[in-house]
Design a protein around this motif. Sequence first.
Motif, PDB file in Angstrom:
ATOM      1  N   GLU A  34       0.824  -1.221   0.000  1.00 45.70           N
ATOM      2  CA  GLU A  34       0.000   0.000   0.000  1.00 45.70           C
ATOM      3  C   GLU A  34       0.855   1.266   0.000  1.00 45.70           C
ATOM      4  OE1 GLU A  34      -0.722  -2.698   1.773  1.00 45.70           O
ATOM      5  OE2 GLU A  34      -2.592  -3.242   0.776  1.00 45.70           O
ATOM      6  N   SER A  35       1.960   1.248   0.749  1.00 44.59           N
ATOM      7  CA  SER A  35       2.790   2.464   0.779  1.00 44.59           C
ATOM      8  C   SER A  35       3.516   2.660  -0.553  1.00 44.59           C
ATOM      9  CB  SER A  35       3.758   2.454   1.960  1.00 44.59           C
ATOM     10  OG  SER A  35       4.484   1.258   2.039  1.00 44.59           O
ATOM     11  N   ILE A  36       3.889   1.576  -1.214  1.00 45.91           N
ATOM     12  CA  ILE A  36       4.512   1.693  -2.545  1.00 45.91           C
ATOM     13  C   ILE A  36       3.500   2.262  -3.541  1.00 45.91           C
ATOM     14  CG2 ILE A  36       5.473   0.374  -4.494  1.00 45.91           C
ATOM     15  CD1 ILE A  36       6.620  -1.590  -2.367  1.00 45.91           C
ATOM     16  N   GLN A  37       2.295   1.715  -3.522  1.00 47.62           N
ATOM     17  CA  GLN A  37       1.259   2.201  -4.439  1.00 47.62           C
ATOM     18  C   GLN A  37       0.935   3.665  -4.175  1.00 47.62           C
ATOM     19  OE1 GLN A  37      -1.755  -0.771  -3.665  1.00 47.62           O
ATOM     20  NE2 GLN A  37      -1.286  -1.830  -5.592  1.00 47.62           N
ATOM     21  N   ALA A  38       0.879   4.037  -2.910  1.00 47.70           N
ATOM     22  CA  ALA A  38       0.573   5.432  -2.557  1.00 47.70           C
ATOM     23  C   ALA A  38       1.654   6.361  -3.099  1.00 47.70           C
ATOM     24  CB  ALA A  38       0.466   5.576  -1.035  1.00 47.70           C
ATOM     25  N   ALA A  39       2.918   5.967  -2.942  1.00 53.00           N
ATOM     26  CA  ALA A  39       4.035   6.813  -3.378  1.00 53.00           C
ATOM     27  C   ALA A  39       4.027   6.982  -4.894  1.00 53.00           C
ATOM     28  CB  ALA A  39       5.353   6.213  -2.899  1.00 53.00           C
ATOM     29  N   ILE A  40       3.821   5.878  -5.617  1.00 50.31           N
ATOM     30  CA  ILE A  40       3.834   5.957  -7.091  1.00 50.31           C
ATOM     31  C   ILE A  40       2.615   6.733  -7.602  1.00 50.31           C
ATOM     32  CG2 ILE A  40       3.782   4.610  -9.235  1.00 50.31           C
ATOM     33  CD1 ILE A  40       6.488   4.491  -7.807  1.00 50.31           C
ATOM     34  N   MET A  99       7.742  -5.611  -5.865  1.00 52.89           N
ATOM     35  CA  MET A  99       6.550  -4.754  -5.783  1.00 52.89           C
ATOM     36  C   MET A  99       6.862  -3.357  -6.321  1.00 52.89           C
ATOM     37  SD  MET A  99       4.550  -5.632  -2.215  1.00 52.89           S
ATOM     38  CE  MET A  99       5.923  -5.356  -1.109  1.00 52.89           C
ATOM     39  N   ALA A 100       8.005  -2.819  -5.921  1.00 51.94           N
ATOM     40  CA  ALA A 100       8.380  -1.473  -6.378  1.00 51.94           C
ATOM     41  C   ALA A 100       8.572  -1.463  -7.893  1.00 51.94           C
ATOM     42  CB  ALA A 100       9.655  -1.015  -5.672  1.00 51.94           C
ATOM     43  N   ARG A 101       9.181  -2.516  -8.401  1.00 52.58           N
ATOM     44  CA  ARG A 101       9.445  -2.587  -9.845  1.00 52.58           C
ATOM     45  C   ARG A 101       8.135  -2.687 -10.636  1.00 52.58           C
ATOM     46  NH1 ARG A 101      13.688  -6.753 -10.641  1.00 52.58           N
ATOM     47  NH2 ARG A 101      15.201  -5.106 -10.341  1.00 52.58           N
ATOM     48  N   GLU A 102       7.212  -3.500 -10.171  1.00 56.47           N
ATOM     49  CA  GLU A 102       5.914  -3.639 -10.866  1.00 56.47           C
ATOM     50  C   GLU A 102       5.182  -2.307 -10.922  1.00 56.47           C
ATOM     51  OE1 GLU A 102       4.313  -6.024 -12.654  1.00 56.47           O
ATOM     52  OE2 GLU A 102       6.268  -6.999 -12.525  1.00 56.47           O
ATOM     53  N   GLU A 103       5.166  -1.585  -9.811  1.00 57.91           N
ATOM     54  CA  GLU A 103       4.470  -0.294  -9.778  1.00 57.91           C
ATOM     55  C   GLU A 103       5.190   0.718 -10.672  1.00 57.91           C
ATOM     56  OE1 GLU A 103       1.533   0.506  -8.460  1.00 57.91           O
ATOM     57  OE2 GLU A 103       1.326  -1.574  -7.806  1.00 57.91           O
ATOM     58  N   THR A 104       6.520   0.648 -10.692  1.00 58.72           N
ATOM     59  CA  THR A 104       7.319   1.614 -11.462  1.00 58.72           C
ATOM     60  C   THR A 104       7.144   1.428 -12.961  1.00 58.72           C
ATOM     61  OG1 THR A 104       8.899   1.740  -9.653  1.00 58.72           O
ATOM     62  CG2 THR A 104       9.688   2.449 -11.800  1.00 58.72           C
ATOM     63  N   LYS A 105       6.922   0.185 -13.379  1.00 51.04           N
ATOM     64  CA  LYS A 105       6.727  -0.115 -14.804  1.00 51.04           C
ATOM     65  C   LYS A 105       5.578   0.667 -15.410  1.00 51.04           C
ATOM     66  CE  LYS A 105       8.059  -4.998 -15.122  1.00 51.04           C
ATOM     67  NZ  LYS A 105       7.412  -6.344 -15.083  1.00 51.04           N
ATOM     68  N   ARG A 106       4.602   1.010 -14.560  1.00 55.43           N
ATOM     69  CA  ARG A 106       3.392   1.641 -15.087  1.00 55.43           C
ATOM     70  C   ARG A 106       3.485   3.153 -15.170  1.00 55.43           C
ATOM     71  NH1 ARG A 106      -0.419  -2.825 -12.922  1.00 55.43           N
ATOM     72  NH2 ARG A 106       1.220  -3.929 -11.822  1.00 55.43           N
TER      73      ARG A 106
END
Length: 296
Positions: free
Chosen positions: A30-36, A66-73
């Motif tokens: 959740e915190s990774i998604q929030a940041a991205i 997780m960070a990489r998956e979110e960053t790809k988008r």
Amino acid sequence: MAAFRTTKHILIHALEHGYAVGAFNITNLESIQAAIMAAKTEQAPIILQTSEKAIGYAGLGQMVAMAREETKRTKVPVALHLDHGSGFAAAKACIGAGYSSVMIDASSLPFPDNVALTRRVSAYAHTKGISTEAELGRLVGVEDKVKVSERDAFMADPAKCREFVRRTRCDALAPAIGNVHGLYYGTPKLDFDRLREIRQKVTVPLVLHGASDLPASDIRKCVRDGIQKINIDTDIRIAFTEAVHSFFRRFPRVSHTRGSYDMRTILNLGREAMTATIRKKMRMFGASGKAKSATK
Ligand SMILES: [Zn+2]
């Protein structure tokens, strides 16, 4: 593998364009998604950072994935950074796992030992194309494995900062200028004269730790006086916790209302609150709208 940007590139852009990049501590999905989400909405470059405790909680591989998956988008520049690395092994593990940069925090050691360890980590990191951050002086407060009593705390000496950067070849420096980790007791008293003097003595980007709970006016002065990376952890935790508290005030116990026991509802409230807090910080740091030119 190439999802993350180099932290050095992101911070040099901030140095050249007079703003600071937010480095936000992440601990879970959740915190990774929030940041991205915040970075995308604000079109701001961003540094995701993990403490060793956060890695212990979520797992190193899980955190990177997780960070990489979110960053790809997103096209917004995203870096992944180790916050307060305690030693060579921790730094090496994160570099091997795909981090963009590592902090080596040997600030509790005597100056020559801090120099030696920082230099060793920097030399290794540079062979892998990874940049480093190091700390000089000591911060009051409690952070992962770093405890400093009020009495022991002392600020970074500007002349020593220059010598430290020259000898360690660190790529970013976090000098203690009266900042503390966590919540401030009483009114924060940052030494802006010291910050300006350090800025004149070193050419690398400067980092402000313990920036949660600082008034916006102090943050803006820090950016004006030469800070390029600002770390935020506590304010994200508070945003999450307050949002979850509000849910439990509404549903003090599990009932027949399905929503009262849906963890997605609870975690999403926390996620939305973290996103709002991170966006506010990005605007305060002058980072909003800088993603496009930082990508070039
Ligand atoms: Zn810190």
